[in-house]
Design a protein around this motif. Structure first.
Motif, PDB file in Angstrom:
ATOM      1  N   ALA A  92       4.926  17.666   0.597  1.00  0.00           N
ATOM      2  CA  ALA A  92       3.681  16.994   0.979  1.00  0.00           C
ATOM      3  C   ALA A  92       3.900  15.490   1.097  1.00  0.00           C
ATOM      4  N   TYR A  93       4.748  14.919   0.252  1.00  0.00           N
ATOM      5  CA  TYR A  93       5.043  13.489   0.276  1.00  0.00           C
ATOM      6  C   TYR A  93       5.993  13.145   1.417  1.00  0.00           C
ATOM      7  N   LEU A  94       7.030  13.949   1.571  1.00  0.00           N
ATOM      8  CA  LEU A  94       7.980  13.680   2.655  1.00  0.00           C
ATOM      9  C   LEU A  94       7.294  13.792   4.012  1.00  0.00           C
ATOM     10  N   ASP A  95       6.424  14.778   4.167  1.00  0.00           N
ATOM     11  CA  ASP A  95       5.667  14.935   5.420  1.00  0.00           C
ATOM     12  C   ASP A  95       4.700  13.782   5.625  1.00  0.00           C
ATOM     13  N   ARG A  96       3.984  13.402   4.571  1.00  0.00           N
ATOM     14  CA  ARG A  96       2.972  12.349   4.697  1.00  0.00           C
ATOM     15  C   ARG A  96       3.590  11.019   5.112  1.00  0.00           C
ATOM     16  N   TYR A  97       4.741  10.688   4.528  1.00  0.00           N
ATOM     17  CA  TYR A  97       5.360   9.397   4.822  1.00  0.00           C
ATOM     18  C   TYR A  97       6.159   9.403   6.121  1.00  0.00           C
ATOM     19  N   ALA A  98       6.224  10.543   6.784  1.00  0.00           N
ATOM     20  CA  ALA A  98       6.794  10.602   8.139  1.00  0.00           C
ATOM     21  C   ALA A  98       5.689  10.504   9.195  1.00  0.00           C
ATOM     22  N   GLU A  99       4.439  10.381   8.756  1.00  0.00           N
ATOM     23  CA  GLU A  99       3.326  10.227   9.701  1.00  0.00           C
ATOM     24  C   GLU A  99       3.284   8.795  10.235  1.00  0.00           C
ATOM     25  N   PRO A 100       2.711   8.598  11.432  1.00  0.00           N
ATOM     26  CA  PRO A 100       2.757   7.289  12.114  1.00  0.00           C
ATOM     27  C   PRO A 100       2.228   6.116  11.291  1.00  0.00           C
ATOM     28  N   ASP A 101       1.174   6.305  10.494  1.00  0.00           N
ATOM     29  CA  ASP A 101       0.611   5.165   9.769  1.00  0.00           C
ATOM     30  C   ASP A 101       1.492   4.684   8.623  1.00  0.00           C
ATOM     31  N   LYS A 102       2.507   5.460   8.250  1.00  0.00           N
ATOM     32  CA  LYS A 102       3.402   5.051   7.170  1.00  0.00           C
ATOM     33  C   LYS A 102       4.673   4.386   7.692  1.00  0.00           C
ATOM     34  N   GLY A 103       4.979   4.535   8.962  1.00  0.00           N
ATOM     35  CA  GLY A 103       6.077   3.794   9.560  1.00  0.00           C
ATOM     36  C   GLY A 103       7.461   4.397   9.431  1.00  0.00           C
ATOM     37  N   TRP A 104       7.603   5.485   8.692  1.00  0.00           N
ATOM     38  CA  TRP A 104       8.906   6.132   8.613  1.00  0.00           C
ATOM     39  C   TRP A 104       8.957   7.214   9.692  1.00  0.00           C
ATOM     40  N   THR A 105      10.116   7.455  10.208  1.00  0.00           N
ATOM     41  CA  THR A 105      10.223   8.438  11.292  1.00  0.00           C
ATOM     42  C   THR A 105      10.881   9.734  10.853  1.00  0.00           C
ATOM     43  N   ASP A 106      11.285   9.803   9.596  1.00  0.00           N
ATOM     44  CA  ASP A 106      11.912  11.036   9.110  1.00  0.00           C
ATOM     45  C   ASP A 106      11.449  11.301   7.675  1.00  0.00           C
ATOM     46  N   ARG A 107      12.023  12.322   7.086  1.00  0.00           N
ATOM     47  CA  ARG A 107      11.636  12.735   5.736  1.00  0.00           C
ATOM     48  C   ARG A 107      12.730  12.425   4.716  1.00  0.00           C
ATOM     49  N   ASP A 108      13.468  11.353   4.944  1.00  0.00           N
ATOM     50  CA  ASP A 108      14.618  11.029   4.099  1.00  0.00           C
ATOM     51  C   ASP A 108      14.185  10.794   2.649  1.00  0.00           C
ATOM     52  N   GLU A 109      14.705  11.625   1.779  1.00  0.00           N
ATOM     53  CA  GLU A 109      14.339  11.569   0.360  1.00  0.00           C
ATOM     54  C   GLU A 109      14.912  10.340  -0.344  1.00  0.00           C
ATOM     55  N   ARG A 110      15.919   9.711   0.240  1.00  0.00           N
ATOM     56  CA  ARG A 110      16.539   8.538  -0.395  1.00  0.00           C
ATOM     57  C   ARG A 110      15.590   7.344  -0.456  1.00  0.00           C
ATOM     58  N   ARG A 111      14.511   7.385   0.303  1.00  0.00           N
ATOM     59  CA  ARG A 111      13.529   6.297   0.254  1.00  0.00           C
ATOM     60  C   ARG A 111      12.671   6.358  -1.014  1.00  0.00           C
ATOM     61  N   TRP A 112      12.826   7.408  -1.778  1.00  0.00           N
ATOM     62  CA  TRP A 112      11.995   7.618  -2.960  1.00  0.00           C
ATOM     63  C   TRP A 112      12.843   7.421  -4.221  1.00  0.00           C
ATOM     64  N   PRO A 113      12.949   6.191  -4.737  1.00  0.00           N
ATOM     65  CA  PRO A 113      13.738   5.989  -5.955  1.00  0.00           C
ATOM     66  C   PRO A 113      13.094   6.655  -7.176  1.00  0.00           C
ATOM     67  N   VAL A 114      11.804   6.929  -7.079  1.00  0.00           N
ATOM     68  CA  VAL A 114      11.068   7.625  -8.138  1.00  0.00           C
ATOM     69  C   VAL A 114      10.395   8.845  -7.492  1.00  0.00           C
ATOM     70  N   PRO A 115      10.504  10.024  -8.084  1.00  0.00           N
ATOM     71  CA  PRO A 115       9.869  11.219  -7.497  1.00  0.00           C
ATOM     72  C   PRO A 115       8.361  11.229  -7.739  1.00  0.00           C
ATOM     73  N   TYR A 116       7.635  10.529  -6.866  1.00  0.00           N
ATOM     74  CA  TYR A 116       6.195  10.381  -7.076  1.00  0.00           C
ATOM     75  C   TYR A 116       5.453  11.709  -7.039  1.00  0.00           C
ATOM     76  N   TRP A 117       6.011  12.733  -6.448  1.00  0.00           N
ATOM     77  CA  TRP A 117       5.361  14.042  -6.466  1.00  0.00           C
ATOM     78  C   TRP A 117       5.234  14.541  -7.903  1.00  0.00           C
ATOM     79  N   HIS A 118       6.242  14.242  -8.746  1.00  0.00           N
ATOM     80  CA  HIS A 118       6.149  14.616 -10.162  1.00  0.00           C
ATOM     81  C   HIS A 118       5.242  13.638 -10.918  1.00  0.00           C
ATOM     82  N   VAL A 119       5.385  12.346 -10.618  1.00  0.00           N
ATOM     83  CA  VAL A 119       4.579  11.324 -11.305  1.00  0.00           C
ATOM     84  C   VAL A 119       3.093  11.585 -11.085  1.00  0.00           C
ATOM     85  N   ASP A 120       2.710  11.798  -9.824  1.00  0.00           N
ATOM     86  CA  ASP A 120       1.303  11.986  -9.510  1.00  0.00           C
ATOM     87  C   ASP A 120       0.756  13.274 -10.120  1.00  0.00           C
TER      88      ASP A 120
END
Length: 199
Positions: A92-120
């Motif tokens: 859900a996070y990788l998909d969301r941050y690949a959407e146009p309003d977030k500015g990323w064009t892929d689902r690269d997990e390396r952009r997440w130094p902290v696993p916010y899916w677990h934190v949230d």
């Protein structure tokens, strides 16, 4: 109850009254409050497996604990009339941050130094714990042993894309509730953990 009182009274309770189920309207408030937790990008990458029938709870304990007679901790915990398993959903996070309003064009997990899916999902769990106190209930957050995750998934048909971050036991406190020996360590003072301006 004042919020500061809820926070001060919150503790992990490990014994429950087996004869007092959690009322349905209270159960729903626990879950409604859980989904009010913050989430990165409003991804809301969580799910909650609710187990309240005796059959479902027995299946949970059978899948997540070892063979043999339960110890005192497990005996008391098994009395909880409600179990809620919070599950995080990384996709859900990788998909969301690949959407146009977030500015990323892929689902690269390396952009997440902290696993916010677990934190949230952990923050959503804390809201359940706090709501339980506000409702006059007891609750405990505890882990599922890593070697038991597959058995848990199989027992309840949990998709591989969802990760159980633990389990919340909820109910009215039992008569045998004992304070954890860990509490003898004492709560660390604010001055020990807060650094102002620099470390």
């Amino acid at each position: 109850m004042e919020f500061r009182d809820v926070v001060r009274r919150r503790r992990m309770v490990r014994d429950y009254d087996p004869d007092r189920p959690v009322p349905a309207d209270v159960r729903e408030r626990l879950l409604e409050h859980a989904v009010r937790a913050p989430s990165a990008g409003f991804s809301q990458g969580w799910a909650f497996l609710v187990l309240e029938t005796a059959e479902d709870r027995d299946r949970f304990w059978a899948a997540t604990t070892g063979e043999g007679a339960p110890d005192g901790w497990l005996t008391r915990m098994r009395r909880a009339p409600l179990l809620v398993v919070p599950l995080s959903h990384k996709d859900a996070y990788l998909d969301r941050y690949a959407e146009p309003d977030k500015g990323w064009t892929d689902r690269d997990e390396r952009r997440w130094p902290v696993p916010y899916w677990h934190v949230d999902t952990g923050m959503a769990s804390l809201l359940v714990l706090l709501t339980a106190v506000d409702e006059g209930l007891a609750a405990c957050f505890f882990g599922i042993p890593p070697e038991r995750i597959d058995a848990f998934r199989d027992a309840f048909g949990v998709p591989a894309a969802y990760t159980p971050i633990g389990c919340l036991s909820v109910g009215y406190p039992g008569s045998e509730d004992k304070r954890s020996p860990s509490l003898r360590r004492g709560r660390r003072a604010t001055e020990e953990v807060v650094h102002r301006g620099r470390w």
